[in-house]
Design a protein around this motif. Structure first.
Motif, short mmCIF file in Angstrom:
data_model
loop_
_atom_site.label_atom_id
_atom_site.label_comp_id
_atom_site.label_asym_id
_atom_site.label_seq_id
_atom_site.Cartn_x
_atom_site.Cartn_y
_atom_site.Cartn_z
N ASP A 248 -9.63 -7.93 -4.45
CA ASP A 248 -10.10 -9.16 -3.68
C ASP A 248 -8.69 -9.85 -3.42
OD1 ASP A 248 -12.86 -8.77 -3.66
OD2 ASP A 248 -13.16 -9.82 -5.27
N ASP A 249 -7.95 -10.12 -4.23
CA ASP A 249 -6.72 -10.67 -3.90
C ASP A 249 -5.71 -9.86 -3.16
OD1 ASP A 249 -7.57 -12.78 -5.82
OD2 ASP A 249 -6.53 -11.93 -7.46
N VAL A 250 -5.45 -8.74 -3.41
CA VAL A 250 -4.72 -7.83 -2.57
C VAL A 250 -5.20 -7.90 -1.12
CG1 VAL A 250 -3.91 -5.25 -2.08
CG2 VAL A 250 -3.95 -6.32 -4.27
N LEU A 251 -6.56 -7.68 -0.91
CA LEU A 251 -7.12 -7.71 0.52
C LEU A 251 -6.99 -9.24 1.24
CD1 LEU A 251 -10.44 -5.52 -0.01
CD2 LEU A 251 -8.17 -4.85 1.10
N ARG A 252 -7.07 -10.12 0.34
CA ARG A 252 -6.89 -11.45 0.69
C ARG A 252 -5.23 -11.65 1.47
NH1 ARG A 252 -7.93 -14.21 -3.11
NH2 ARG A 252 -10.22 -13.79 -2.90
N GLU A 253 -4.50 -11.16 0.61
CA GLU A 253 -3.08 -11.30 1.08
C GLU A 253 -2.54 -10.27 1.91
OE1 GLU A 253 1.43 -11.44 -1.17
OE2 GLU A 253 -0.23 -11.10 -2.58
N TYR A 254 -2.88 -8.80 1.76
CA TYR A 254 -2.34 -7.74 2.77
C TYR A 254 -3.38 -7.21 3.69
CZ TYR A 254 1.45 -8.00 -0.74
OH TYR A 254 2.40 -8.57 -1.55
N GLY A 255 -4.60 -7.81 3.69
CA GLY A 255 -5.70 -7.02 4.43
C GLY A 255 -5.40 -6.70 5.70
N ALA A 256 -4.64 -7.71 6.39
CA ALA A 256 -4.54 -7.48 8.02
C ALA A 256 -3.44 -6.35 8.13
CB ALA A 256 -3.88 -8.70 8.54
N GLN A 257 -2.53 -6.51 7.17
CA GLN A 257 -1.25 -5.39 7.46
C GLN A 257 -1.76 -4.04 6.98
OE1 GLN A 257 0.78 -8.10 4.85
NE2 GLN A 257 2.73 -7.20 5.67
N LEU A 258 -2.56 -4.05 5.96
CA LEU A 258 -3.27 -2.77 5.54
C LEU A 258 -4.14 -1.98 6.68
CD1 LEU A 258 -3.43 -0.98 3.32
CD2 LEU A 258 -5.27 -2.20 2.26
N ARG A 259 -4.81 -2.89 7.47
CA ARG A 259 -5.76 -2.71 8.33
C ARG A 259 -5.03 -2.21 9.56
NH1 ARG A 259 -8.36 -6.74 8.23
NH2 ARG A 259 -9.84 -6.15 6.70
N ARG A 334 -11.08 6.49 -4.40
CA ARG A 334 -11.06 5.46 -4.19
C ARG A 334 -9.34 5.16 -4.22
NH1 ARG A 334 -15.47 5.24 -3.56
NH2 ARG A 334 -17.09 4.46 -4.54
N LEU A 335 -8.99 4.03 -3.22
CA LEU A 335 -7.78 3.72 -3.14
C LEU A 335 -7.25 3.08 -4.01
CD1 LEU A 335 -5.45 3.31 -0.83
CD2 LEU A 335 -6.39 1.16 -0.39
N VAL A 336 -5.85 3.54 -4.66
CA VAL A 336 -5.42 2.95 -5.96
C VAL A 336 -4.19 2.21 -5.75
CG1 VAL A 336 -4.34 5.01 -6.82
CG2 VAL A 336 -5.00 3.10 -8.27
N ALA A 337 -3.44 2.64 -4.70
CA ALA A 337 -2.03 2.31 -4.62
C ALA A 337 -1.53 2.50 -3.12
CB ALA A 337 -1.04 2.73 -5.41
N PHE A 338 -0.64 1.52 -2.37
CA PHE A 338 -0.40 1.94 -1.07
C PHE A 338 1.05 1.49 -0.71
CE2 PHE A 338 -2.59 -2.13 -0.93
CZ PHE A 338 -1.48 -3.01 -0.44
N SER A 339 1.81 2.09 -0.22
CA SER A 339 3.17 1.55 0.27
C SER A 339 3.20 1.39 1.87
CB SER A 339 4.25 2.58 -0.14
OG SER A 339 5.74 2.18 0.33
N ILE A 340 3.58 0.09 2.17
CA ILE A 340 3.86 -0.04 3.56
C ILE A 340 5.12 -0.67 3.72
CG2 ILE A 340 2.87 -1.61 5.54
CD1 ILE A 340 0.21 -1.37 4.56
N PRO A 341 6.26 -0.10 4.61
CA PRO A 341 7.43 -0.71 4.51
C PRO A 341 7.52 -2.23 5.21
CG PRO A 341 7.36 1.59 5.40
CD PRO A 341 6.17 1.04 5.01
N SER A 342 8.45 -2.69 4.68
CA SER A 342 8.41 -4.34 4.74
C SER A 342 6.94 -5.15 4.60
CB SER A 342 9.00 -4.57 6.34
OG SER A 342 10.19 -3.88 6.51
N LEU A 343 6.42 -4.63 3.41
CA LEU A 343 5.25 -5.50 3.23
C LEU A 343 5.45 -6.78 2.85
CD1 LEU A 343 2.35 -4.50 2.68
CD2 LEU A 343 2.79 -4.40 0.30
#
Length: 343
Positions: A248-259, A334-343
């Motif tokens: 929940d915390d990860v989606l709150r912080e990075y959800g827009a970038q991840l999507r 299940r998604l467990v980790a992700f790497s997005i440059p300049s996250l």
């Protein structure tokens, strides 16, 4: 469970009572859990002696340890490989130390769902051209026939293509009169005229990732398809620098970038999938369900698969391209980790 005392290995039970005195050499004892049988050894007056140890204290098959990548192996499914050193042949013992498959094989994989990929009738060779076997550091095999065996050593498939073995889900075995029509499956003609088929993990994941995961990128779906904790970081950065937090915390912080990044993948299909046999971010002590008795990641039971930008084009660069790591649980990928440059 294993414990160390004076640089020697012993084993304690769940109540903390010592069941095997700390006398075993760490050189031969890689097992962290003692289920039925372990490869081990100890120092003696003449150097070292090696053997397989049973839970009741019996020693069997002395000087017959099977080594893979210069390390003794662990049991798998109440069985363990051994090597007859006089004949240079491989067989299997069961958890009671009895011969399960006689030592007639040149080499063999560990048992997976009661199945073994074996090499028969091969000759020793050296990977270094012109080097004799006596001087060879990297011995291999030439010739021979690859076969698929059952737990009793009976041949199920002749001329088996072992290059496919690491990609197969051995627990998805099906038997049919015709090759499977499922595009996710790989079929092999058995000696009885029927066909054995297995799910190809990468094909299975690729279809799920395209049709299910990328098709639903709202927060509810992302959470449903994620591990309770998610790891995030910069590609190529040391693993210790990655952050972990509740989903929940990860989606709150990075959800827009991840999507946004995932929607770009859905539109372009500019990604590839690959299996990952490394256990990170899981840990053998914290997450024993994902590891074998030696602390090796059990990819054959709980595969990790990644979707990686530009992977199919062969131009993946961690600093520029995103990656998304999944583990298959009892509930699905299940998604467990992700790497997005300049996250």
């Amino acid at each position: 469970m294993a414990f160390t005392q004076n640089d020697l290995i012993g084993f304690k039970d769940a109540q903390g009572a010592v069941r095997v005195e700390p006398k075993l050499s760490p050189m031969f004892t890689l097992a962290r859990r003692f289920e039925h049988i372990i490869a081990t050894g100890e120092e003696s007056a003449d150097g070292y002696r090696s053997y397989y140890l049973l839970r009741d204290g019996r020693e069997v098959a002395p000087d017959s340890l099977y080594f893979f990548d210069n390390a003794p192996i662990c049991e798998s499914e109440d069985s363990i490989r051994f090597r007859d050193r006089q004949r240079d042949k491989v067989g299997f013992l069961d958890g009671d130390g009895r011969v399960l498959i006689r030592a007639e094989l040149s080499d063999a994989t560990a048992m997976r769902n009661g199945l073994v990929v074996a090499l028969k009738g091969a000759a020793r060779s050296c990977a270094e051209p012109g080097v004799s076997l006596d001087q060879c550091e990297h011995k291999g095999w030439s010739g021979g026939t690859e076969v698929l065996l059952d737990r009793q050593g009976r041949t199920l498939v002749e001329n088996f293509d072992s290059r496919r073995a690491a990609a197969l889900d051995w627990f998805s075995r099906e038997v049919s009169d015709q090759p499977s029509s499922d595009p996710r499956r790989v079929s092999f003609k058995a000696v009885d005229g029927r066909y054995l088929s297995f799910v190809d993990i990468e094909k299975d994941f690729a279809a799920w990732f395209r049709d299910e995961f990328l098709a639903h990128l709202d927060d509810v779906s992302l959470k449903a398809h994620s591990y309770p904790q998610l790891w995030s970081g910069e590609g190529g950065a040391p693993q210790d620098d990655w952050k972990t937090a509740a989903v929940d915390d990860v989606l709150r912080e990075y959800g827009a970038q991840l999507r946004a990044r995932l929607e770009a993948l859905r539109t372009s299909a500019g990604y590839g999938v690959r299996q990952d046999d490394m256990g990170w971010p899981f840990d053998p002590e914290r997450d024993p369900q994902y590891f074998d008795g030696c602390g090796e990641f059990a990819q054959w039971k709980t595969p990790k698969v990644s979707a990686v930008e530009h992977w199919d084009q062969g131009s993946f660069e961690p600093a520029r391209h995103a990656s998304f790591d999944f583990i298959r649980t009892a509930e699905g990928y299940r998604l467990v980790a992700f790497s997005i440059p300049s996250l």
